[in-house]
Design an enzyme around this catalytic site. Structure first.
Site, mmCIF file in Angstrom:
data_model
loop_
_atom_site.group_PDB
_atom_site.id
_atom_site.type_symbol
_atom_site.label_atom_id
_atom_site.label_comp_id
_atom_site.label_asym_id
_atom_site.label_seq_id
_atom_site.Cartn_x
_atom_site.Cartn_y
_atom_site.Cartn_z
ATOM 1 N N SER A 115 0.809 -1.220 0.000
ATOM 2 C CA SER A 115 0.000 0.000 0.000
ATOM 3 C C SER A 115 0.844 1.273 0.000
ATOM 4 O O SER A 115 0.368 2.340 -0.381
ATOM 5 C CB SER A 115 -0.948 0.013 1.205
ATOM 6 N N HIS A 122 1.372 5.137 6.601
ATOM 7 C CA HIS A 122 1.142 5.782 5.317
ATOM 8 C C HIS A 122 1.309 7.300 5.449
ATOM 9 O O HIS A 122 1.597 7.808 6.542
ATOM 10 C CB HIS A 122 -0.255 5.433 4.796
ATOM 11 N N ASP A 137 -2.909 5.753 12.014
ATOM 12 C CA ASP A 137 -2.126 5.292 10.871
ATOM 13 C C ASP A 137 -0.845 6.115 10.829
ATOM 14 O O ASP A 137 -0.832 7.249 10.354
ATOM 15 C CB ASP A 137 -2.921 5.470 9.571
#
Length: 405
Positions: free
Chosen positions: A133, A379, A376
């Site tokens: 990702s 990312h 998160d």
């Protein structure tokens, strides 16, 4: 012919002679074999002009983040392709300080990202981001940057929104994200019909999701690591040779580093052994650090900083540097083998650069509806410091293109 023209000029008026010479010269120019097309000349000029701003001896990856109050090249409103979970402002992030920094190498200045230059260089080419990702995160950043020059057209997306293909018709440029958590072939283990999150990794077989597309790719950007941080079982052929992060009786834990090394080794070997491939320009994007503080992702850890940290706070942190070292060693080995095959391998070395940017993650502003309350810190927000990955990628491509002209 030259002698006959001279004789005609000697016996005719100056006006008549001039007319004859003009006609002959025009015919010569229009029919002379062209050694470079208008497109090639334009592209070469663009690359050369921008390349002059960056010395080839300048290390792009050693430097510092300095304040930059200019507006971002895109916003979460102007770019309509930002994934839901990376659109930090949409999910309520208020501070914008993290947007106002730019990367400054020690020995040079790098131009701001130019979508016009990028698309001019890659015209007629295909670029693929291969990995997890975070590879998709970089592709999404590039998609937003390039959309300031041309609106891309989505031509493919898989059911899980992981692998996708975009086209820029005016430039005949194709941009792809090829999902591959491990680069090698992997099968998730099941227990009572339910997925376990653990995988069987076949270290001697690359993932066909990306390898089958190699013959069509001109630029391949590889990145992977995050999915290795869990229990997996390692195979060679049909033989189980060990595991990583496991505590299984009578089974050898070969370690995280072993599995990562073998995965990148297999991937780069596949490129160098691909008989039907073009001369691929392969880029390894090094490990992107996470920035959990006061706990891990599932024990209350977060990332709430709003400004970069100093390099002194980054060097030697955790296992980041060991993972980077493994990746660099494998790309260097692949470079030696690929040199005689026309393949070029380069390192997009962002580990230190991004280690200084704990402020650029979504944190609690990532829209993780399936993980409510979890931060998160892996990312990166769009727009955000991840955009520098593509700014550096452009400089690397310019250097490669310039060296071929």
């Amino acid at each position: 012919m030259e002698r006959s023209l001279i004789n005609m000029c000697n016996s005719a008026s100056v006006l008549f002679c001039t007319a004859i010479l003009t006609i002959v010269f025009t015919f010569y120019i229009l029919n002379y074999p062209r050694t470079i097309t208008v497109q090639e000349y334009s592209q070469t000029n663009i690359v050369t002009r921008h390349y002059e701003n960056v010395s080839r001896s300048c290390n792009l990856f050693k430097g510092q983040w300095i304040p930059d109050m200019r507006d971002t090249l895109y916003t979460n409103f102007s770019c309509t392709t930002i994934p839901y979970r990376r659109n930090c402002f949409f999910h309520g992030r208020k501070d914008e300080d993290f947007l106002h920094w730019r990367w400054k190498p020690e020995q040079c200045e790098i131009p701001r990202f130019s979508s016009k230059t990028f698309l001019s260089i890659v015209q007629g080419k295909t670029m693929a981001f291969v990995g997890d990702s975070l590879a998709r995160n970089q592709m999404d950043s590039l998609l937003c940057l390039l959309s300031t020059e041309e609106t891309p057209k989505e031509v493919y997306k898989d059911a899980e929104d992981r692998s996708m293909t975009w086209e820029f018709p005016k430039h005949n440029f194709t941009l792809m994200a090829l999902w591959s958590q491990f680069l090698v072939s992997a099968t998730e283990t099941m227990f009572n019909g339910s997925a376990t999150g653990s995988f069987d990794l076949h270290l001697d077989k690359v993932d066909r999701n990306w390898s089958e597309k190699l013959p069509f790719i001109d630029y391949a950007i590889f990145s992977d690591v995050q999915w290795f941080f869990r229990q997996h079982y390692l195979y060679e052929g049909s033989n189980l040779i060990g595991c990583i992060l496991c505590q299984v009786p009578n089974m050898t834990d070969l370690g995280l580093n072993f599995a990562i090394k073998r995965a990148f080794q297999a991937a780069f070997k596949q490129i160098n052994e691909c008989k039907s491939c073009k001369n691929i320009f392969t880029v390894l994007r090094t490990f992107s650090p996470s920035h959990f503080e006061n706990g891990t992702w599932n024990t209350g850890g977060g990332c709430n900083r709003t400004q970069p940290v100093k390099i002194e706070d980054v060097i030697g942190r955790d296992s980041n540097w060991e993972l980077r070292k493994i990746q660099v060693e494998e790309i260097e080995t692949a470079t030696e083998k690929g040199e005689y095959l026309g393949n070029r391998f380069e390192i997009l070395d962002i580990t230190e650069i991004m280690g200084m940017r704990p402020d650029g993650h979504p944190g609690l502003y990532g829209g993780n509806t399936w993980m409510t309350g979890y931060s998160d810190c892996i990312h990166w927000c769009l727009p955000g410091p991840i955009d520098v990955w593509n700014e550096l990628l452009l400089e690397m491509i310019k250097r490669q293109t310039y060296s071929l002209n």
